[in-house]
Motif scaffolding. Sequence first.
Motif, PDB file in Angstrom:
ATOM      1  N   GLU A  68       3.073  -6.313   2.393  1.00 26.53           N
ATOM      2  CA  GLU A  68       3.958  -4.943   2.776  1.00 26.53           C
ATOM      3  C   GLU A  68       2.957  -3.404   2.587  1.00 26.53           C
ATOM      4  O   GLU A  68       3.606  -2.445   3.467  1.00 26.53           O
ATOM      5  N   VAL A  69       1.866  -3.356   2.028  1.00 27.06           N
ATOM      6  CA  VAL A  69       1.411  -1.508   1.627  1.00 27.06           C
ATOM      7  C   VAL A  69       1.041  -2.306   3.799  1.00 27.06           C
ATOM      8  O   VAL A  69       1.437  -0.295   4.192  1.00 27.06           O
ATOM      9  N   LEU A  70       0.936  -2.586   4.530  1.00 27.39           N
ATOM     10  CA  LEU A  70       0.270  -2.582   5.682  1.00 27.39           C
ATOM     11  C   LEU A  70       1.393  -2.012   6.719  1.00 27.39           C
ATOM     12  O   LEU A  70       1.120  -1.253   7.498  1.00 27.39           O
ATOM     13  N   GLY A  71       2.918  -1.605   6.587  1.00 29.19           N
ATOM     14  CA  GLY A  71       3.625  -1.840   6.673  1.00 29.19           C
ATOM     15  C   GLY A  71       4.360  -0.116   6.837  1.00 29.19           C
ATOM     16  O   GLY A  71       4.661   0.320   7.760  1.00 29.19           O
ATOM     17  N   PHE A  72       3.120  -0.035   5.845  1.00 31.72           N
ATOM     18  CA  PHE A  72       3.535   2.002   4.395  1.00 31.72           C
ATOM     19  C   PHE A  72       2.548   2.508   6.263  1.00 31.72           C
ATOM     20  O   PHE A  72       2.667   3.863   6.153  1.00 31.72           O
ATOM     21  N   LEU A  73       1.363   1.841   6.479  1.00 32.21           N
ATOM     22  CA  LEU A  73       0.596   3.131   6.907  1.00 32.21           C
ATOM     23  C   LEU A  73       1.179   3.944   8.652  1.00 32.21           C
ATOM     24  O   LEU A  73       1.226   2.752   9.674  1.00 32.21           O
ATOM     25  N   LYS A  74       0.711   4.869   8.076  1.00 33.84           N
ATOM     26  CA  LYS A  74       1.445   5.519   9.488  1.00 33.84           C
ATOM     27  C   LYS A  74       0.442   6.571   9.815  1.00 33.84           C
ATOM     28  O   LYS A  74       0.086   7.442   8.898  1.00 33.84           O
ATOM     29  N   GLU A  75       0.368   7.446  11.202  1.00 35.54           N
ATOM     30  CA  GLU A  75      -0.170   8.474  11.417  1.00 35.54           C
ATOM     31  C   GLU A  75       0.017   9.548   9.946  1.00 35.54           C
ATOM     32  O   GLU A  75       1.574   9.662  10.046  1.00 35.54           O
ATOM     33  N   GLY A  76      -0.770  10.458   9.356  1.00 35.22           N
ATOM     34  CA  GLY A  76      -0.224  11.290   8.479  1.00 35.22           C
ATOM     35  C   GLY A  76      -0.100  11.238   7.070  1.00 35.22           C
ATOM     36  O   GLY A  76      -0.473  12.247   6.348  1.00 35.22           O
ATOM     37  N   VAL A  77      -0.230   9.120   6.819  1.00 32.89           N
ATOM     38  CA  VAL A  77      -0.371   9.387   5.156  1.00 32.89           C
ATOM     39  C   VAL A  77      -1.761   9.557   4.770  1.00 32.89           C
ATOM     40  O   VAL A  77      -2.563   9.508   5.490  1.00 32.89           O
ATOM     41  N   THR A  78      -1.596  10.390   3.896  1.00 33.06           N
ATOM     42  CA  THR A  78      -2.644  10.074   2.631  1.00 33.06           C
ATOM     43  C   THR A  78      -3.723   9.004   2.708  1.00 33.06           C
ATOM     44  O   THR A  78      -2.424   7.937   1.641  1.00 33.06           O
ATOM     45  N   GLU A  79      -4.440   8.987   2.122  1.00 34.10           N
ATOM     46  CA  GLU A  79      -5.654   8.164   1.321  1.00 34.10           C
ATOM     47  C   GLU A  79      -4.700   8.253  -0.404  1.00 34.10           C
ATOM     48  O   GLU A  79      -4.556   6.830  -1.037  1.00 34.10           O
ATOM     49  N   TYR A  80      -4.452   9.103  -0.495  1.00 35.89           N
ATOM     50  CA  TYR A  80      -3.957   8.875  -2.219  1.00 35.89           C
ATOM     51  C   TYR A  80      -2.478   8.676  -2.265  1.00 35.89           C
ATOM     52  O   TYR A  80      -1.848   6.791  -3.058  1.00 35.89           O
ATOM     53  N   ASP A  81      -1.597   8.744  -1.182  1.00 34.41           N
ATOM     54  CA  ASP A  81      -0.411   7.967  -0.651  1.00 34.41           C
ATOM     55  C   ASP A  81      -0.134   6.352  -0.455  1.00 34.41           C
ATOM     56  O   ASP A  81       1.119   6.011  -1.440  1.00 34.41           O
ATOM     57  N   VAL A  82      -0.963   6.353  -0.134  1.00 35.28           N
ATOM     58  CA  VAL A  82      -1.169   4.626   0.807  1.00 35.28           C
ATOM     59  C   VAL A  82      -1.649   4.034  -0.987  1.00 35.28           C
ATOM     60  O   VAL A  82      -1.367   2.933  -1.428  1.00 35.28           O
ATOM     61  N   SER A  83      -2.505   4.907  -1.517  1.00 33.37           N
ATOM     62  CA  SER A  83      -2.739   3.877  -3.148  1.00 33.37           C
ATOM     63  C   SER A  83      -1.853   3.883  -3.672  1.00 33.37           C
ATOM     64  O   SER A  83      -1.179   2.842  -4.618  1.00 33.37           O
ATOM     65  N   TYR A  84      -0.691   5.066  -3.998  1.00 33.45           N
ATOM     66  CA  TYR A  84       0.469   4.926  -4.621  1.00 33.45           C
ATOM     67  C   TYR A  84       1.353   4.026  -4.574  1.00 33.45           C
ATOM     68  O   TYR A  84       1.937   3.954  -5.307  1.00 33.45           O
TER      69      TYR A  84
END
Lengths: 399, 399
Positions: free
Chosen positions: A191-207
Amino acid sequence: MRAKDLDSLSAEVIPVKMNFEDRLRRARDDMRKSGIGMMFLTYGANLWYLAGIRRQVPHTTDSNAYGDYLCGAYIGADDGLILLVPRMGSGFYQLEAEKKPWIDEARIINESETPRNVLADIVKQFQLDRRGIALDDRAWIQGALEFEHVLPRSRISLASEIVAPMRMIKDVDEIAVMKKAGQITDAVYGEVLGFLKEGVTEYDVSYEIDHQFAKRGVEYPSFATGVRFTKPGEEQRTDIRRATDRPLKRGHSVTFDFGTCYEGYCSDFGRTAFMGEPPPEFRKIHDLIIQAQGSAIKAMVSGKITAAQLDRVARSMIEKAGYGKGFTHRLGHGIGVTVHEPPFLYPPDETKLASNMTFTVEPSIRLPDSYSCRVEDVVMVTEKGGLPLSNFHKELTLI
Amino acid sequence: MRAKDLDSLSAEVIPVKMNFEDRLRRARDDMRKSGIGMMFLTYGANLWYLAGIRRQVPHTTDSNAYGDYLCGAYIGADDGLILLVPRMGSGFYQLEAEKKPWIDEARIINESETPRNVLADIVKQFQLDRRGIALDDRAWIQGALEFEHVLPRSRISLASEIVAPMRMIKDVDEIAVMKKAGQITDAVYGEVLGFLKEGVTEYDVSYEIDHQFAKRGVEYPSFATGVRFTKPGEEQRTDIRRATDRPLKRGHSVTFDFGTCYEGYCSDFGRTAFMGEPPPEFRKIHDLIIQAQGSAIKAMVSGKITAAQLDRVARSMIEKAGYGKGFTHRLGHGIGVTVHEPPFLYPPDETKLASNMTFTVEPSIRLPDSYSCRVEDVVMVTEKGGLPLSNFHKELTLI
């Protein structure tokens, strides 16, 4: 457990019925053999393992309740199990003690009582003549000083001497729950791989990782969720969180290190992605860690290798390829009711691997102030080699 | 600090420059007076307070690194401050030690060393002849046993005897940071009220609170975020999290209990909302806790009242109105680098309140399996009574 038994387990019907009474019986056998009359366990991993008292989400800074340094379980070697609970928040522990015939009492400590007297009153109920006491390794020194005062002639040992060897070998119910934890972790990563796009922060992804787990009803992360964006010329930042406000850009390698706690058992998982087209060297080190992990997993044959030797299997491959300095940590660690537990896959640990031990296998390469690359799965030792409990594919994911 | 000085502080320009060297000097003075030659502090609140080593987000289950039970700061009474850091994750502590001339060394413990020998090597560097050692109250017994082995003749005392009295009285920089933490908390609460609508779960709301804090760049929650929806006939559930999957419906009271850690200092905040039109009794108990809190805050005059007496001020009002059984916890607690710290506003604590102490003041009424109602602010003691460090209005919010 044999590999084919594991394959027949349904992910949907998990028999979460840990046999706590049997665990307590075995622990008490060991206590008597070791001359230990009573064990004190804090509210934590050992107590969950032996008596089924679940762990609350820990507070992030010190939370203090009256007499808390003596709160936990008092377990007699012959019989008796008394929970001492802080008045503030006692409701949770009283509910946890319900329908558990192996728990005699959940006794609240009140502000009108002196903690030392309460301790003296509790230990009177156990046969301690000339026998020692075992204290949870992480019990606070503040509590230990009270034990030394109330029981000045009792030899103190560590509870892990009794409980850690038991925890190393997982039974069929534990493996079933850990496999389910691995499946949930696979699903969250997808699910999270689909969340990765330019500009998201490390913290956004961890969240987002933590949120995806929460939506699936699991208990809490098994450790602080780690997400790292790295590329040449960008310093790898270390901070109080394991994810910073660095935004994702083309040319970043993306490494993941996270897990969850499901029905009291931990997962721990790692993969690597890349934004854009990775340079040939990056593909090379990625292939290298996948191969090193594969060789190590294959070598996890019951009775045939020690923890220290297994570390060498993966490390020597990475060293031979010239990247030894980039592999800065142990190959892995035991995992179960806590994310890190013995045995540890590093040189000082000479434990022989045995069936139904579970380890993380997590080789990595970190190029100084440049790319990072890692892979990690929880793997069970069998007679035929390691059996991974997570199954997400290991190809390099390009974003 | 006088009230008018505080009012002149700008929220935007916070002078975050804690005087760690002065704190260390005062702690050492006390150590020498108490016959203590060395203090061992784990990576936690006391070490942050005395030496400015920040706390990483804690792991949720036990994380184990080689020799971790001896890792922390060794502080000599005469001089010397050595950090012992686990190899795994050492980068963070090495960065924390940089530009701090009061730290002599960040020494890594390696897997090739025996922890006990490392300890013996470190303590040799301090003058311990006939002097005792002080250990952090929450140091693990596993480490304490090593200290007893290496220094068998040293009397062990608790580090809190030295550090807790210092931490009780906040200086101007601490108050400034705590005021800012309160302002951020006010802002987050304002934002979160807009998120309340029929069907959101307690967990959704708690998650939104944590996210709102994170977006403002604060460090982590100061404790597990609590959100409760309650109404007559619905059991108040206690679980491993402080928020469940119960959805918000008309007729629910909504209680909040949360805080953040900003620049190493904690906030702790509570308010109550209601979905729909509250019954008259609910308005009555809400008015009652606001009045009880107001009376307590007014009574927080330096030198004029003890912690136990302050608890009585609020509790007697609630008892007189017939709701004493619904107020199940202490009136409040000291707060600073940890969310709960001495003094505590409850009967056993006879500490006299003094200027620049900071407390939560948090009366509540919980009707059994029915509504809950609470209010909480962090309040500083002054010569003229309590001065709240959070300022969100206290009217009952209707959704």
